[in-house]
Design an enzyme around this catalytic site. Sequence first.
Site, short mmCIF file in Angstrom:
data_model
loop_
_atom_site.label_atom_id
_atom_site.label_comp_id
_atom_site.label_asym_id
_atom_site.label_seq_id
_atom_site.Cartn_x
_atom_site.Cartn_y
_atom_site.Cartn_z
N GLY A 241 0.83 -1.20 0.00
CA GLY A 241 0.00 0.00 0.00
C GLY A 241 0.86 1.25 0.00
CB ILE A 468 -1.07 -3.11 3.77
CG1 ILE A 468 -0.19 -2.45 4.86
CG2 ILE A 468 -2.49 -2.60 3.91
CD1 ILE A 468 -0.06 -0.93 4.69
N GLY A 469 0.73 -6.24 4.27
CA GLY A 469 2.04 -6.84 4.06
C GLY A 469 2.96 -6.61 5.24
NE ARG A 649 6.60 -6.88 24.58
CZ ARG A 649 5.68 -7.82 24.28
NH1 ARG A 649 4.46 -7.47 23.91
NH2 ARG A 649 5.99 -9.09 24.36
CB ILE A 650 10.05 -5.04 18.62
CG1 ILE A 650 10.86 -3.74 18.46
CG2 ILE A 650 9.84 -5.71 17.27
CD1 ILE A 650 10.20 -2.68 17.61
CD GLN A 659 6.45 -2.43 7.83
OE1 GLN A 659 6.99 -1.82 6.92
NE2 GLN A 659 5.17 -2.41 8.00
CE LYS A 722 8.89 4.61 21.28
NZ LYS A 722 9.88 5.61 21.77
CD GLU A 726 3.76 6.12 7.51
OE1 GLU A 726 3.43 6.94 6.66
OE2 GLU A 726 3.06 5.89 8.51
MO1 MOS Z 1 1.19 5.40 5.08
S1 MOS Z 1 1.71 6.86 3.71
O1 MOS Z 1 0.29 6.27 6.19
O2 MOS Z 1 0.46 4.15 4.27
#
Ligand code: MOS
Length: 758
Positions: A241, A468-469, A649-650, A659, A722, A726
């Site tokens: 996405g 979305i992956g 925490r992951i 990611q 968290k 992105e």
């Molecule tokens: Mo992201 S640009 O909020 O999929």
Amino acid sequence: MAQPTDGPATTRIDGIAKVTGRADYSADAVPEGLAHAVLVDATIARGKISRLDATEALKAPGVLAVLTHENAPALKKASAFPMGAAGHRRRPLQDARILYRGQHIAVVVATTREAARHAASLVRVTYQDEAPPEATLATGETKRMADLDFLSRAMSGDSHRGDPEAALATAPLVVDAVYTTARTYHAAMEPHATLAWWEGKDRLVVREGSQWVDGAQDTLAAWFGLKRDHVRLLSAFVGGGFGSRIAVYPHAALAALAAREVGRPVKLVLERAQVFLAVGNRPAIRQRVRLGADPSGKLTALVHESANETSRDSIYSEPGSRASVSTYTVPHYRAENSVAALDIPPPGWMRAPGEAPGSFAVESALDELAQKAGVDPLALRVLNHADADAHSGKPWSSRKLREAYALGAEVVGWSSRAAAPRSRREGHEWIGLGMATASYPSRQLPAEARVGVSRDGRVYVESRGVDIGQGTYTALAIVAAEVLGVAPAQVDVRLGDTRLPRSAMAGGSMLTRSLGTAVHGAATSLRDTLLDLARRTKGSPVHGRKRAALGVREGRVVALDAPSEGLDFAAIAAAWGDTPLAAFHRTHPTVLSRITGAMAFTSPAGIRTESAGDASIHSWGAQFAEVAVDEELGRIRVRRLVGVFDCGRILNPTAARSQMIGGMTMGLGMALMEGGHVDPRTAKLVNGDLGEYLVPVQADVPPIDVFFVGEPDPAAGPLGSKAVGEIGITGVAAAIANAVYNAIGHRARALPIDLRNS
Ligand code: MOS
């Protein structure tokens, strides 16, 4: 590397289905009576259709219908961002006006895709051209967001503290530079596609790879004047996405219109070239950054002005200042954001909108300042480290940024970096090291989840939220498994169907925290129910025990002082027959979400911002790059990327690492390869396909090291996690540009860095 508090490293539970082709993507289904739609797009950028002749197309074999602005039924208004999820303000096929090249102007429906494509080629269009179009930021007129309408002002991202102009006028060290970033594209593997059919006159079913099915459902209902729950959205799997599927775009409306017109299910798959024009993209951005500092490099002032291209119809702003507003201690600060409305398709969100291009500008400017001050660039960041969020005035909830700097520096061998450019040569190549800071806010949206136990004792999780992956299926399985004392493999997760409980969007790096919190809440109530029923089950090993003495282990309710025997979940389900073993939980992270009710799920209105509570919640990162530059060939190779992140925490170190690798790879593309080339005479995107729009392939991608140094952050909720999605791309382009400077002494202020821009 994972922290001791992180969750179990878990291979994605949907992985086998994906690699064996069993995963059911939106265009994979072939319902009975299926028809195929192909879009005809405008070939001018500005003007109107004077004549659209479908006579030949209608005579072609297999053709069922041709919809144009002359015969298409009306679509009602739907709210666009920030109040809703329509990707464009304008509805398709409602008039003859052309606002950009690639605008959908007709839909051809036929019995096969080939027949529809052929017939589409027979549609004759004549235009009344209003030349010349304006298509590049360089020539467009910019306007302040603050001077546009009320919503634009509210979303402008402008910010002000102190007196930056006065501070700049007296600063011993000043950097004043302009940075530009090219128009870029998501290039997701799965092309956007809609499969739509009607059940009766007033019920619509749509399969569409979506980041936000609540938004798409609401928007489609508005366009067609239907009740919201008469539209069903299905999005079980999504092939990428990156922001291009948060909103719902006109092609989805056209597929649904076509299906109603021909009375059959209709599948519409965008051609790759159409994907480049139809679902948003990161706009070209120009940023001027001015830094003022004392002789040691300590910042006194920062002015960040950012302007991006947008379409004439839909205003999209991408404030670069998101990357500078709070990361460093700066007493005097101003951010100003502008847009230039052009004859181009509406841009939209793309991975870390704001932060990704913004960090290129500000983190490059800091490198320039370090050079002027004669200070190591990493030491300069530490010198200007912000101990609190000056923007919100709140303390950070957690910030392991210094730890990230230190570990990244150690791993990449920062201490061996030569301060002066052109110091290290290997064969034909100059070698350089560069770094940048990354930050991304952690926000939360309302979400709902149902967690239950099936007859066979397996746990299930249900919500509309989508994978979305990035690994939602697996992350939610881990959350439920942890609370209920089972292995993640014992959990069935059902997602992406609007018949399930409502959810936050998979966007803004918010979904795992938002929906995970709902799953945690539901699983916790379900556990309480299971404990209760087990102690009331006659003949149970824990019969009559106090609830506080019980717990869950390996799919059974056990006494904590004698955990070797207990009552398993299947036995509880059998003993309690009709008692539903399921719990529902809805998070209400804001007062606003209670007021706005359903809108909390269909607009960003219910968002709990990063600084809504007592602290400011952000993820943090340090990005490092090593490059080799061959000046004779004009070639830059990235030899190594190292990213160290604090994301709290992951939950799943395997997926989180993936990611980051994906985000850092996209950052490499942004730095060196990606850019839409627009012919300024025609506004045509000349490289809108995967042959000419370059994204990194395996041979371009160096070894990438990813480390996590965060700890559970209680401010982020019970999971302590968290934002993950992105931050991976943020800062990468600056780290690479800074490494190029360290290698050869050339300051690249335009992305992508190539000979064209140098
Ligand atoms: Mo992201 S640009 O909020 O999929």
